[in-house]
Write an enzyme that holds these catalytic residues in place. Sequence first.
Site, mmCIF file in Angstrom:
data_model
loop_
_atom_site.group_PDB
_atom_site.id
_atom_site.type_symbol
_atom_site.label_atom_id
_atom_site.label_comp_id
_atom_site.label_asym_id
_atom_site.label_seq_id
_atom_site.Cartn_x
_atom_site.Cartn_y
_atom_site.Cartn_z
ATOM 1 N N GLN A 92 22.328 -1.889 -29.449
ATOM 2 C CA GLN A 92 22.452 -0.822 -30.460
ATOM 3 C C GLN A 92 23.615 0.119 -30.112
ATOM 4 O O GLN A 92 24.490 -0.269 -29.360
ATOM 5 C CB GLN A 92 21.132 -0.036 -30.605
ATOM 6 C CG GLN A 92 19.992 -0.812 -31.247
ATOM 7 C CD GLN A 92 19.163 -1.598 -30.268
ATOM 8 O OE1 GLN A 92 18.937 -1.172 -29.155
ATOM 9 N NE2 GLN A 92 18.736 -2.760 -30.665
ATOM 10 N N GLY A 135 21.208 -7.862 -31.898
ATOM 11 C CA GLY A 135 21.717 -9.204 -32.148
ATOM 12 C C GLY A 135 23.142 -9.285 -31.645
ATOM 13 O O GLY A 135 23.994 -8.514 -32.067
ATOM 14 N N HIS A 136 23.371 -10.146 -30.674
ATOM 15 C CA HIS A 136 24.715 -10.260 -30.105
ATOM 16 C C HIS A 136 25.280 -11.643 -30.399
ATOM 17 O O HIS A 136 24.647 -12.649 -30.107
ATOM 18 C CB HIS A 136 24.671 -10.028 -28.589
ATOM 19 C CG HIS A 136 24.308 -8.621 -28.229
ATOM 20 N ND1 HIS A 136 23.722 -8.273 -27.048
ATOM 21 C CD2 HIS A 136 24.449 -7.480 -28.926
ATOM 22 C CE1 HIS A 136 23.518 -6.966 -27.026
ATOM 23 N NE2 HIS A 136 23.948 -6.461 -28.155
ATOM 24 N N ASP A 154 26.321 -3.076 -33.399
ATOM 25 C CA ASP A 154 27.150 -4.131 -33.999
ATOM 26 C C ASP A 154 28.638 -3.936 -33.729
ATOM 27 O O ASP A 154 29.476 -4.329 -34.544
ATOM 28 C CB ASP A 154 26.928 -4.232 -35.521
ATOM 29 C CG ASP A 154 25.465 -4.330 -35.878
ATOM 30 O OD1 ASP A 154 24.750 -5.070 -35.174
ATOM 31 O OD2 ASP A 154 25.036 -3.682 -36.841
ATOM 32 N N LYS A 196 29.670 -5.801 -28.878
ATOM 33 C CA LYS A 196 29.384 -5.672 -27.440
ATOM 34 C C LYS A 196 29.127 -7.022 -26.791
ATOM 35 O O LYS A 196 29.416 -7.204 -25.613
ATOM 36 C CB LYS A 196 28.152 -4.778 -27.229
ATOM 37 C CG LYS A 196 28.355 -3.351 -27.681
ATOM 38 C CD LYS A 196 27.112 -2.518 -27.444
ATOM 39 C CE LYS A 196 25.917 -2.924 -28.258
ATOM 40 N NZ LYS A 196 26.041 -2.729 -29.707
HETATM 41 P P1 IMP Z 1 14.619 -0.561 -35.499
HETATM 42 O O1 IMP Z 1 15.361 -0.463 -34.233
HETATM 43 O O2 IMP Z 1 14.371 -1.968 -35.955
HETATM 44 O O3 IMP Z 1 13.378 0.269 -35.492
HETATM 45 O O4 IMP Z 1 15.535 0.079 -36.668
HETATM 46 C C1 IMP Z 1 15.913 1.458 -36.654
HETATM 47 C C2 IMP Z 1 17.361 1.607 -37.094
HETATM 48 O O5 IMP Z 1 18.207 1.057 -36.101
HETATM 49 C C3 IMP Z 1 17.698 0.882 -38.383
HETATM 50 O O6 IMP Z 1 18.675 1.628 -39.081
HETATM 51 C C4 IMP Z 1 18.305 -0.432 -37.906
HETATM 52 O O7 IMP Z 1 19.164 -1.000 -38.850
HETATM 53 C C5 IMP Z 1 19.051 0.059 -36.672
HETATM 54 N N1 IMP Z 1 19.269 -0.965 -35.654
HETATM 55 C C6 IMP Z 1 18.390 -1.427 -34.740
HETATM 56 N N2 IMP Z 1 18.966 -2.355 -33.959
HETATM 57 C C7 IMP Z 1 20.218 -2.475 -34.374
HETATM 58 C C8 IMP Z 1 21.329 -3.277 -33.925
HETATM 59 O O8 IMP Z 1 21.271 -4.049 -32.969
HETATM 60 N N3 IMP Z 1 22.491 -3.114 -34.622
HETATM 61 C C9 IMP Z 1 22.611 -2.251 -35.659
HETATM 62 N N4 IMP Z 1 21.617 -1.482 -36.096
HETATM 63 C C10 IMP Z 1 20.428 -1.598 -35.464
#
Ligand code: IMP
Length: 423
Positions: free
Chosen positions: A222, A40-41, A13, A16
């Site tokens: 991420q 999510g972008h 977040d 990017k």
């Molecule tokens: P998962 O990727 O959905 O399995 O989540 C694992 C961890 O990564 C959690 O803490 C999510 O909130 C975090 N996470 C996954 N994708 C994102 C992203 O695009 N932005 C921020 N945090 C993310």
Amino acid sequence: MPVQVIVGAQWGDEGKGKVTDYLTARSDLVVRAQGGNNAGHTVVVGTETYKLHLLPSGILHPDKRCVITDGVAINPTVLVGEIESLRNRGLPCDNLKISPRCHLILPYHIALDEGQEGSALTRIGTTKRGNGPVFADKMSRLGIRLAHLQEPETLRQLLQENLFVKNPVLRECFGHPGFEVEPLAEELLTLGAFLKPFVADTAATVQESLRAGERILVEGAQGVLLDINFDMYPYVTSSHPGASGATLGTGIPVNAIGTITGVAKAYTTRVGVGPFPTELDTELGDRVRERGAEYGTTTGRPRRVGWLDLVLLRYAARTNGFTELCITKVDVLDQVDQLQVCVGYQRGGVDITEFPHTAKGWEQIQPVYEAMPGWLRDTGDCEVESSLPPDLVRYLRRIEEFVGVPVRYVSCGSNRTAMVVRP
Ligand code: IMP
């Protein structure tokens, strides 16, 4: 060297999407390399706001080619929905190719993720998009790939194998009714027919592009602190969001990468559960969250907010070889009169130099702060270095000095044009 990689330097977040969009104008091929629709972008173009989860942000430039490569896990329903939604807004997506080797996020992955998140025993605060279970299947060699959507009988057989293993877990652990092969296969074959024209060997596309000396931009998803190997495990994601993720499964050799741009907010956010040393659980934190619209693009969850952690940013820079930094959302701090940056950690009043290796260990450390004056000026209209307030420039210099990497880009607002490029 022609390849530039954009890496989230914090917990994701970082903005990017906007940076990718900005740099796409200077690229020929845009690559999405890892993660899934947990990302999510948000990209703002004039009065239009686009929220993308799987499509590379470069898709908003119809004259650029975009590829989704092997390291990305695809939820085919979400992908088809994103393509259709952009088409409805006048963007045909003809410039997109997707690797047949991408693994598919299927309804049972989401049900398993939701099931695990539904229990206090296994909850880590995921996005519930099936990300953990799909990469677990990939590593267990149980996965189903995009290519399988063109082989109906193989697809049915793979679904049968998977449901043989998953249905008992879904039923017995999570009270879910489970899934049946045929309805799932029918739905997937329809999605496969829609996606067929987009499927191409993206590794070959990347190689051709390299040979032709084109400029390739690998967009991040991420952030480095969510890497599966990071010390905050299990509060991480199931992939490699760092610079190495840009080579694993894209076909880009490591030595073709010339520029690695680490993107960090001027403060820090984290969504989900897990350690966060500089968290600001105060009224100021709430104000920053509101001003920065810090709510997840994917889940809408309020993001946790904290001061800039220079120790973690330096770690991200060193382990990913950042050649330059982009500091985003500077304008969010415009009204804060006194800023803090974290320059060290202590445990029980004693300085520590090595990171804890467990989440519990992280909970036991305290940040050491350095105070810096806020700039107390509107930066939203800054377009060149000379227009940045002097206290902001001091803040940026402190980042550079501590992290050892130059700040090349400063993003002062959500719009495409709100970007200061420093010499
Ligand atoms: P998962 O990727 O959905 O399995 O989540 C694992 C961890 O990564 C959690 O803490 C999510 O909130 C975090 N996470 C996954 N994708 C994102 C992203 O695009 N932005 C921020 N945090 C993310």
